[in-house]
Design a protein around this motif. Structure first.
Motif, PDB file in Angstrom:
ATOM      1  N   UNK B   3       6.770  -7.943   9.100  1.00 25.85           N
ATOM      2  CA  UNK B   3       7.062  -7.145   7.912  1.00 25.85           C
ATOM      3  C   UNK B   3       5.985  -6.089   7.752  1.00 25.85           C
ATOM      4  N   UNK B   4       6.384  -4.953   7.228  1.00 28.12           N
ATOM      5  CA  UNK B   4       5.475  -3.836   6.999  1.00 28.12           C
ATOM      6  C   UNK B   4       5.640  -3.400   5.552  1.00 28.12           C
ATOM      7  N   UNK B   5       4.536  -3.293   4.830  1.00 26.64           N
ATOM      8  CA  UNK B   5       4.586  -2.977   3.412  1.00 26.64           C
ATOM      9  C   UNK B   5       3.758  -1.739   3.107  1.00 26.64           C
ATOM     10  N   UNK B   6       4.389  -0.812   2.423  1.00 22.22           N
ATOM     11  CA  UNK B   6       3.683   0.377   1.919  1.00 22.22           C
ATOM     12  C   UNK B   6       3.769   0.312   0.405  1.00 22.22           C
ATOM     13  N   UNK B   7       2.644   0.116  -0.222  1.00 24.39           N
ATOM     14  CA  UNK B   7       2.637  -0.197  -1.651  1.00 24.39           C
ATOM     15  C   UNK B   7       2.678   1.030  -2.553  1.00 24.39           C
ATOM     16  N   UNK B   8       2.558   2.210  -1.974  1.00 27.23           N
ATOM     17  CA  UNK B   8       2.535   3.448  -2.762  1.00 27.23           C
ATOM     18  C   UNK B   8       3.833   4.218  -2.531  1.00 27.23           C
ATOM     19  N   UNK B   9       4.793   4.143  -3.428  1.00 27.92           N
ATOM     20  CA  UNK B   9       6.048   4.873  -3.213  1.00 27.92           C
ATOM     21  C   UNK B   9       5.850   6.392  -3.213  1.00 27.92           C
ATOM     22  N   UNK B  10       4.926   6.868  -4.065  1.00 30.42           N
ATOM     23  CA  UNK B  10       4.685   8.309  -4.158  1.00 30.42           C
ATOM     24  C   UNK B  10       3.199   8.582  -4.350  1.00 30.42           C
ATOM     25  N   UNK B  11       2.758   9.672  -3.754  1.00 31.09           N
ATOM     26  CA  UNK B  11       1.383  10.133  -3.968  1.00 31.09           C
ATOM     27  C   UNK B  11       1.376  11.650  -3.983  1.00 31.09           C
ATOM     28  N   UNK B 104       9.765  -0.592  10.336  1.00 31.64           N
ATOM     29  CA  UNK B 104       9.197   0.399   9.437  1.00 31.64           C
ATOM     30  C   UNK B 104       8.899  -0.187   8.063  1.00 31.64           C
ATOM     31  N   UNK B 105       7.876   0.374   7.427  1.00 31.41           N
ATOM     32  CA  UNK B 105       7.652   0.131   6.022  1.00 31.41           C
ATOM     33  C   UNK B 105       8.599   0.974   5.183  1.00 31.41           C
ATOM     34  N   UNK B 106       8.506   0.811   3.872  1.00 31.38           N
ATOM     35  CA  UNK B 106       9.430   1.491   2.983  1.00 31.38           C
ATOM     36  C   UNK B 106       9.127   2.965   2.751  1.00 31.38           C
ATOM     37  N   UNK B 107       7.968   3.417   3.196  1.00 36.47           N
ATOM     38  CA  UNK B 107       7.641   4.835   3.100  1.00 36.47           C
ATOM     39  C   UNK B 107       6.832   5.192   1.873  1.00 36.47           C
ATOM     40  N   UNK B 108       6.052   6.256   2.008  1.00 38.98           N
ATOM     41  CA  UNK B 108       5.308   6.850   0.891  1.00 38.98           C
ATOM     42  C   UNK B 108       5.657   8.328   0.866  1.00 38.98           C
TER      43      UNK B 108
END
Lengths: 113, 114
Positions: B3-11, B104-108
């Motif tokens: 699993x891949x996690x990206x904790x910041x949806x937007x920056x 892939x992670x969910x993306x930022x």
């Protein structure tokens, strides 16, 4: 720089119709992939293909999906009976060695109405 | 399964400044590869940088560098001297030879402001 080419860039189809998405991978690559991205969501793996057969597939890749390398250059994804939820961006990718990363095409936006 | 996690949806970041995008992953494997991909509004996925897990040295590509912490299973991307053209979705991705697939992670979503 070599590219992965996908056609068409956008396809609209009626629910229940069959669609074929086409890809021309980089010529000396051996591994081929299809991914999809529902708008605004994560990029999801569908299937990988090596040596003329499927090597991995996800739960998404059910019986309505199939892949083919018909002529040694093209790599196609067929969706037999499209559903509304199949609307997404479909990306083809290829690699010579997967651990060097994939080269992605520019995608086909599929809209099922 | 990985699993891949990206904790910041937007920056967002001001032009010419530095920004760091976070990524964590979970795997039981010891030999794997990590990537950052950029997806601009044109939607094409572009490889930004690659890291081999067996290498301790952090990868660098011009203004892009990573901070790879294997024990913490963390793989962050630093963009220095941000440019307007860096505005895009950024995806962290994991690959192992055992799986033969990129996960892939969910993306930022990164916005560079003038």
């Amino acid at each position: 720089e070599p590219e992965v080419t996908q056609t068409p860039s956008h396809q609209v189809t009626q629910m229940g119709q069959e669609v074929i998405l086409r890809c021309v991978p980089i010529s000396n690559h051996l591994y081929f992939y299809w991914y999809r991205q529902i708008l605004g969501q994560k990029v999801e793996f569908l299937v990988s293909f090596y040596n003329n057969e499927i090597s991995e597939k996800s739960e998404i890749f059910d019986d309505q999906f199939s892949v083919e390398r018909p002529d040694g250059s093209n790599f196609t994804l067929k969706i037999r009976s499209t559903k509304l939820e199949d609307s997404a961006m479909y990306f083809c990718a290829s690699s010579d060695r997967g651990n060097y990363g994939y080269t992605f095409g520019s995608g086909t936006r599929l809209t099922v109405v | 399964a990985q699993t891949v996690t990206q904790s910041q949806p937007e920056m967002s970041v001001q032009e010419a400044e530095t920004v760091t995008l976070s990524c964590t992953y979970d795997t039981s494997e010891n030999n794997y590869y990590l990537f950052w991909y950029k997806q601009p509004p044109s939607r094409q996925m572009i490889l930004v940088i690659r890291q081999e897990a067996y290498k301790q040295q952090n990868a660098t590509e011009n203004r892009f560098s990573v901070n790879f912490q294997k024990a913490a299973k963390s793989f962050s991307l630093k963009i220095s001297d941000s440019q307007l053209g860096d505005t895009a979705m950024y995806f962290c991705a994991f690959y192992s030879n055992a799986g033969n697939m990129l996960t892939f992670g969910g993306g930022t979503r990164l916005m560079v402001k003038p």
